[in-house]
Design an enzyme around this catalytic site. Sequence first.
Site, PDB file in Angstrom:
ATOM      1  N   SER A   1     -45.565 -31.111 -47.443  1.00 49.86           N
ATOM      2  CA  SER A   1     -45.622 -30.032 -48.430  1.00 49.86           C
ATOM      3  C   SER A   1     -46.209 -28.767 -47.830  1.00 49.86           C
ATOM      4  O   SER A   1     -47.106 -28.815 -46.990  1.00 49.86           O
ATOM      5  CB  SER A   1     -46.462 -30.452 -49.638  1.00 49.86           C
TER       6      SER A   1
ATOM      7  N   LYS B   1     -46.344 -37.977 -52.562  1.00 51.82           N
ATOM      8  CA  LYS B   1     -45.688 -36.668 -52.481  1.00 51.82           C
ATOM      9  C   LYS B   1     -44.942 -36.362 -53.779  1.00 51.82           C
ATOM     10  O   LYS B   1     -44.928 -35.215 -54.250  1.00 51.82           O
ATOM     11  CB  LYS B   1     -44.708 -36.647 -51.301  1.00 51.82           C
TER      12      LYS B   1
ATOM     13  N   HIS C   1     -47.464 -35.289 -56.249  1.00 53.48           N
ATOM     14  CA  HIS C   1     -47.835 -33.920 -55.864  1.00 53.48           C
ATOM     15  C   HIS C   1     -46.835 -32.926 -56.446  1.00 53.48           C
ATOM     16  O   HIS C   1     -47.207 -31.914 -57.044  1.00 53.48           O
ATOM     17  CB  HIS C   1     -47.869 -33.805 -54.337  1.00 53.48           C
ATOM     18  N   ASN C   2     -45.539 -33.221 -56.283  1.00 53.03           N
ATOM     19  CA  ASN C   2     -44.512 -32.304 -56.782  1.00 53.03           C
ATOM     20  C   ASN C   2     -44.519 -32.227 -58.301  1.00 53.03           C
ATOM     21  O   ASN C   2     -44.288 -31.164 -58.882  1.00 53.03           O
ATOM     22  CB  ASN C   2     -43.134 -32.744 -56.284  1.00 53.03           C
TER      23      ASN C   2
ATOM     24  N   GLU D   1     -47.258 -30.054 -59.234  1.00 49.24           N
ATOM     25  CA  GLU D   1     -46.803 -28.688 -58.925  1.00 49.24           C
ATOM     26  C   GLU D   1     -45.980 -28.126 -60.092  1.00 49.24           C
ATOM     27  O   GLU D   1     -46.179 -26.971 -60.502  1.00 49.24           O
ATOM     28  CB  GLU D   1     -45.965 -28.745 -57.648  1.00 49.24           C
TER      29      GLU D   1
END
Length: 483
Positions: free
Chosen positions: A129, A184, A187-188, A191
């Site tokens: 990222s 991940k 995380h996205n 986001e």
Amino acid sequence: MSKADIGLVGLAVMGENLVLNMESHGFTVAVYNRTVDKVNAFVNGRGKGKKIVGTSSIEELVSSLSSPRKIMLMVKAGKPVDDFIELLIPHLDKGDIIIDGGNSHFPDSIRRTKYLEEKGLLFIGTGVSGGEEGALKGPSIMPGGSPKAWPAVKPIFQSIAAKVDDGTPCCDWVGENGAGHFVKMVHNGIEYGDMQLICEAYQIMKDLLGMSYDEMYNVFKEWNEGELNSYLIEITRDILGFKDEDGSPLVEKILDTAGQKGTGKWTVLASLDHGAPLTLIGEAVYGRTLSALKNERVEASKIISGPKPKFEGDKKEFVNDLMKALYASKLVSYAQGYVLMKFAAQEFGWNLNNGGIALMWRGGCIIRSVFLGKIKEAFDRNPNLNNLLLDPFFKEKIEASQNSWRKVVSAAALNGIWIPALSTALNYFDGFRNGRLPANLLQAQRDYFGAHTYERTDKPRGEFFHTNWTGRGGTTASSTYTV
């Protein structure tokens, strides 16, 4: 000629920048692209004079690498990754490592780890990222897969990763098989939530408070110097201050239809699979899909009316309330994301280091912020923390924000301002802190129409009962199960 330290397949923006990053940290990198012209253009362009070896075939790429061979795929997720794995396998030896650095769905990484280990090879599925700039200057890297592969790639990954203030790299081993890509993915999802929350704050400033772009720029500039300091607040400040050629704010001319690549959707689907209430990220995903219905919304705006926004309070005080509401909602989003990771870790047998994950997200990545340092401290205090809202620091912060949060949500509702993320965050908070929800009535309803049974407050957990509510039914009940 000495062999290259690592190979990389896929010379799009992220691939090129990762190669340059690795080379700048002393590693020799062999590169390959299906379109060989791209290899030549890169080696003779941005890579000219650097320790970068251009190759024109898979065979040449593999033969140029030192053992154990490490080959990183930066290709489109899905079938292209599997296709390249199949092309590589015949040329690799036992113990060689294939790394998938794309945005792959975590079940694919679980499958690929098992498949390659059965062939004597090792696999790493890693989230990367930070976008174009992060790939070049230091991304956040979240590797998972075959644990035996980690020592071989650790020096490279930790060298090229972003560093926090004390020099600690924003990269460490996450866990087995699909753990890296799962983290991940979350995380996205976070986001998505952060971006939606910021957009709602912008909407409130513009449509309810009637603030100019210069005023909004100054607010985000001030926020970025305090507790909300983060990459996304920083770039929002810059976007709000950016003028088009005619001197008007460029963002005003951008069509209000948002795109997405699927990782937010995957996060929400995973939350449903694991029974984790990921309400804020869910609303952020649905917010993008609603924005995409541009023609329908324009048509509806001509037919359906609502209140005309009108603000009569202290604008400066309300902006301060908005800052607190944004902070509290952001906390809810991260709390929900960590609950999802906890549930997944239990199901898949991953030993996730929650504080370490916060540290990996502390720099390099899109959601990097000062806030993540506080999350690291929370898990340092209690590694088994069930929910971030229960941490003493965050408990105090969110309780201190409550009045402001409620003022913002109620003012937006009364004035017809669309704030799905801010409002669902408050609803989650009120539900989570409530020792008794109306699900007792819901269970009664389920038992009434479907004999689905219920538990009783005056009996031990795990005992199920059925009532003949109408006097016309029988005593037979459905079996109990949870989807």
